[in-house]
Design a protein around this motif. Sequence first.
Motif, PDB file in Angstrom:
ATOM      1  N   UNK A 198      -0.459  -8.078  -5.668  1.00  0.00           N
ATOM      2  CA  UNK A 198      -1.400  -7.156  -5.034  1.00  0.00           C
ATOM      3  C   UNK A 198      -1.237  -7.091  -3.523  1.00  0.00           C
ATOM      4  N   UNK A 199      -1.263  -8.225  -2.863  1.00  0.00           N
ATOM      5  CA  UNK A 199      -1.382  -8.247  -1.413  1.00  0.00           C
ATOM      6  C   UNK A 199      -0.236  -7.519  -0.726  1.00  0.00           C
ATOM      7  N   UNK A 200       0.996  -7.829  -1.116  1.00  0.00           N
ATOM      8  CA  UNK A 200       2.147  -7.211  -0.468  1.00  0.00           C
ATOM      9  C   UNK A 200       2.215  -5.714  -0.741  1.00  0.00           C
ATOM     10  N   UNK A 201       1.760  -5.289  -1.906  1.00  0.00           N
ATOM     11  CA  UNK A 201       1.770  -3.852  -2.210  1.00  0.00           C
ATOM     12  C   UNK A 201       0.797  -3.090  -1.316  1.00  0.00           C
ATOM     13  N   UNK A 202      -0.405  -3.620  -1.169  1.00  0.00           N
ATOM     14  CA  UNK A 202      -1.402  -2.961  -0.323  1.00  0.00           C
ATOM     15  C   UNK A 202      -0.958  -2.987   1.133  1.00  0.00           C
ATOM     16  N   UNK A 203      -0.398  -4.114   1.552  1.00  0.00           N
ATOM     17  CA  UNK A 203       0.110  -4.227   2.928  1.00  0.00           C
ATOM     18  C   UNK A 203       1.198  -3.202   3.199  1.00  0.00           C
ATOM     19  N   UNK A 204       2.107  -3.028   2.244  1.00  0.00           N
ATOM     20  CA  UNK A 204       3.192  -2.062   2.413  1.00  0.00           C
ATOM     21  C   UNK A 204       2.647  -0.641   2.512  1.00  0.00           C
ATOM     22  N   UNK A 205       1.660  -0.321   1.679  1.00  0.00           N
ATOM     23  CA  UNK A 205       1.043   1.006   1.731  1.00  0.00           C
ATOM     24  C   UNK A 205       0.404   1.241   3.097  1.00  0.00           C
ATOM     25  N   UNK A 231      -7.856   5.125   2.446  1.00  0.00           N
ATOM     26  CA  UNK A 231      -7.397   3.737   2.432  1.00  0.00           C
ATOM     27  C   UNK A 231      -8.428   2.827   3.074  1.00  0.00           C
ATOM     28  N   UNK A 232      -8.927   3.229   4.232  1.00  0.00           N
ATOM     29  CA  UNK A 232      -9.901   2.401   4.946  1.00  0.00           C
ATOM     30  C   UNK A 232     -11.194   2.268   4.149  1.00  0.00           C
ATOM     31  N   UNK A 233     -11.513   3.290   3.388  1.00  0.00           N
ATOM     32  CA  UNK A 233     -12.743   3.243   2.592  1.00  0.00           C
ATOM     33  C   UNK A 233     -12.682   2.132   1.541  1.00  0.00           C
ATOM     34  N   UNK A 238      -8.765  -6.223   2.648  1.00  0.00           N
ATOM     35  CA  UNK A 238      -8.087  -6.518   1.389  1.00  0.00           C
ATOM     36  C   UNK A 238      -8.966  -7.439   0.542  1.00  0.00           C
ATOM     37  N   UNK A 239      -8.922  -7.239  -0.755  1.00  0.00           N
ATOM     38  CA  UNK A 239      -9.685  -8.085  -1.666  1.00  0.00           C
ATOM     39  C   UNK A 239      -9.306  -9.544  -1.460  1.00  0.00           C
ATOM     40  N   UNK A 240     -10.286 -10.373  -1.127  1.00  0.00           N
ATOM     41  CA  UNK A 240     -10.017 -11.785  -0.831  1.00  0.00           C
ATOM     42  C   UNK A 240      -9.494 -12.508  -2.059  1.00  0.00           C
ATOM     43  N   UNK A 241     -10.125 -12.271  -3.191  1.00  0.00           N
ATOM     44  CA  UNK A 241      -9.724 -13.012  -4.384  1.00  0.00           C
ATOM     45  C   UNK A 241      -8.297 -12.649  -4.788  1.00  0.00           C
ATOM     46  N   UNK A 272      -8.671 -12.918  10.124  1.00  0.00           N
ATOM     47  CA  UNK A 272      -8.492 -12.555   8.717  1.00  0.00           C
ATOM     48  C   UNK A 272      -7.899 -13.709   7.918  1.00  0.00           C
ATOM     49  N   UNK A 273      -6.942 -14.386   8.489  1.00  0.00           N
ATOM     50  CA  UNK A 273      -6.329 -15.531   7.796  1.00  0.00           C
ATOM     51  C   UNK A 273      -7.350 -16.647   7.610  1.00  0.00           C
TER      52      UNK A 273
END
Length: 422
Positions: A198-205, A231-233, A238-241, A272-273
């Motif tokens: 999930x994380x890398x896909x959303x980051x790339x988008x 996207x911002x909405x 990013x989803x934490x879990x 964020x980290x």
Amino acid sequence: MPPPHIGFELSSKIFTLLTEWKVDKKIFSITLDNASSNDTCVEHLKSTLDVHGSLLCGGEFFHVRCSAHILNLIVQDGMKICGVAVCKIREGIKFLRKSESRMVKFKECFEDIEGLEYTTALCLDVPTRWNSLYAMLASAIPYKKAFEMYKVKEVGFREYCPSSYEWRRTEKICDFLLPFYETTKLMSGTSYPTSNLYFLQVWQIQLILMNSLKNDEVLIRNMGEKMMIKFKKYWEEYSVVLAFGAVLDLRFKLNTLIHCYNEIDPISAKDKVEHVKSKLYKLFEVYDQNFSTTVESSSQLSRNFSQATSSAIGTQLIKIVGVNNHHRFPTLSLMARDLLSIPVTTVASESAFSMDSHVLNKYRSRLLSDNVEAVICTRNWIRGYDDFEEDKDQEDIAKVEGYSSGVGSNDVIDLYEDEDEN
């Protein structure tokens, strides 16, 4: 379940099934799309499970939104301003596919164009599947010279043939949409993509959308602006879990999050980290309390955690995340098992229930509900999805072209029906 499909009724049905299956004490999260009834369902279900002491951290990580549906909503907004050229290509392909003689004449154009062969069929997009629009454009662009040649032979085709300028814009649109297409295929696949992806896909988008705002092409900038708002909405935070999945994936770990957040915004990256780390440590402590074992190493780990400071806990957890040894770290392995198995999308499971028209039709419509469920489930377990998806694509195209296909209302990647309710 029979209508009405309102949130409270859905919640009651799900809780009844969880209890019946004796897994109501083992639920970590639930992945749903953005229908308003689902939000109500989650609130009722979370309250019910929490009352029974079935949720970790009071259900803080319980609700996961379907990433495929969110991505669809984002791309939809950009597609609304794609321009006239896309409409021309769509109508042109419809025109060609209306009769066999037109396709024969179109293929004859390839004989007059050196180095051009008709190797792949022209695709027609399906209104309920944005990614099929990309496939349509990608199938037409290599044949733009044949389109030009055909409009000379067929007067009625001239209004459907894009100009040279429109072809160039279409190529840019296609290049822009390619990463979204690939991500949609990944998230909407039937291999049950899980949280580590999930994380890398959303980051790339997000990176692609940020770069699109500086694109030389006005149309791409406008599409990017529309898509960035959506996207911002949904994904500004990013989803934490699901970010946990990247941390627990041995290929990525915490350093990947640090790098990605710095690429997006170096100013807010550290906060964020730290936010993700604090939530991860909190969840680990709950697992350590609830699932401690008699293994000596686990007991020692538990004692260390109970006496350590927050930073020390973080250091120890980060170190052991990189060790693939569930015998030494049983508590961590349990947490990783639950987090890494979270589905990021509902599409794969929905596809199993999109086989309704293959089971119930005008020739076979009196099966008992239990028998229908048995037929659908056993077919899915034995044959999987590939054959079904191929059949479904053909039926959808036939439906668009005006033929009767008897296809059901739910598609394997039928994302346009999702609600954008907030």
